[in-house]
Design a protein around this motif. Structure first.
Motif, short mmCIF file in Angstrom:
data_model
loop_
_atom_site.label_atom_id
_atom_site.label_comp_id
_atom_site.label_asym_id
_atom_site.label_seq_id
_atom_site.Cartn_x
_atom_site.Cartn_y
_atom_site.Cartn_z
N LEU A 223 0.98 4.79 1.69
CA LEU A 223 0.50 5.69 2.75
C LEU A 223 1.30 6.97 2.69
O LEU A 223 2.52 6.95 2.44
CB LEU A 223 0.66 5.05 4.13
N HIS B 149 0.83 -1.20 0.00
CA HIS B 149 0.00 0.00 0.00
C HIS B 149 0.87 1.26 0.00
O HIS B 149 2.03 1.23 0.43
CB HIS B 149 -0.90 0.02 1.23
N LEU C 267 -4.38 6.84 2.65
CA LEU C 267 -4.14 5.57 1.98
C LEU C 267 -4.63 5.75 0.54
O LEU C 267 -5.82 5.88 0.29
CB LEU C 267 -4.90 4.43 2.66
#
Length: 269
Positions: A164, A162, A177
């Motif tokens: 962030l 991911h 996010l």
């Protein structure tokens, strides 16, 4: 031997610790015992978090800390009795016999020093390991936009794949996010008041846990790195439990982006 449990013990710091050390210890422990990190034992995490938060409130206030120090001294005197005080200029004779309990007290102080050294070493290792985990989860947490790079932002992917990134909503700090599969900016309901967001008309959104009813909202100003976008559409989502704000295409559509070597590169079109 009776053990006095103090707020210093709860924060794992020495009694003479500086305010900076106390604050640092509290931040490490608060992050470690965040209830959201312990979904399988949330009640215990909440109880521990209350203990360390209370300890920090006491030790960060000079008056309360002074009262706590006085209480510790009174408890120790009640257990061991006060240390005898010699008149000014007097000292015990060189050949005087040790007072009863002197060796025991010295040995106890020595063991206490060793114990405190081990506690300090353990706390340092704990902090380093926790910092490693935090950086693994959030490699962009200390993101700094280089001077002259006002049109580009490069984000590193975390261990879960991911992206962030720190940012701002209406002047308040948040963690984004980035999700190209989301259409809107989705804000957890418990953050809405702090971010100055007003709940509008009702709608529905599809989440990982199924459809959920949301409230539409407008974000006056959203900042991500060097990019500042106004009047952004979003929604307030009661189905989100964490503190991350889902950044969807209502923002990303204003940018050009590409993934390369575990990095997401965003540019103004």
């Amino acid at each position: 031997m009776t053990r006095i449990r103090t707020h210093y013990d709860n924060l794992q710091v020495q009694e003479g610790a500086s305010p900076e050390v106390i604050e640092g210890a509290w931040r490490v422990l608060a992050r470690k015992w965040d209830p959201d990190r312990h979904p399988d034992d949330r009640l215990r995490a909440e109880r521990v978090r209350r203990i360390i938060d209370h300890a920090y409130r006491v030790l960060s206030d000079p008056r309360l800390r002074g009262e706590h120090d006085a209480w510790i001294q009174a408890q120790r005197e009640a257990l061991h009795g006060p240390e005898p005080v010699l008149p000014d200029g007097d000292s015990p004779p060189a050949n005087a016999a040790p007072r009863p309990g002197t060796h025991r007290r010295s040995r106890s102080l020595g063991l206490t020093g060793i114990t405190m050294a081990w506690v300090g070493a353990f706390a340092l290792m704990w902090w380093l390991f926790d910092d490693y985990l935090d950086r693994r989860e959030f490699p962009n947490r200390d993101l700094v936009v280089e001077q002259g790079a006002a049109n580009e932002l490069v984000l590193r992917r975390n261990h879960a794949g991911h992206y962030l990134a720190p940012g701002m909503i209406n002047g308040e700090p948040v963690i984004f996010l980035l999700d190209t599969g989301a259409t809107q900016v989705s804000v957890p309901v418990h953050l809405a008041d702090r971010l100055g967001l007003h709940a509008g008309s009702r709608g529905r959104a599809l989440t990982a846990n199924g459809p959920v009813e949301v409230r539409r909202t407008r974000i006056r100003e959203l900042a991500l790195g060097p990019f500042v976008i106004g009047n952004v559409s979003g929604h307030i989502n009661p189905g989100m439990r964490g503190d991350q704000v889902l950044l969807g295409m209502s923002v990303l559509s204003h940018l050009d982006f590409a993934q390369r070597d575990g990095r997401l590169i965003l540019n103004l079109p």
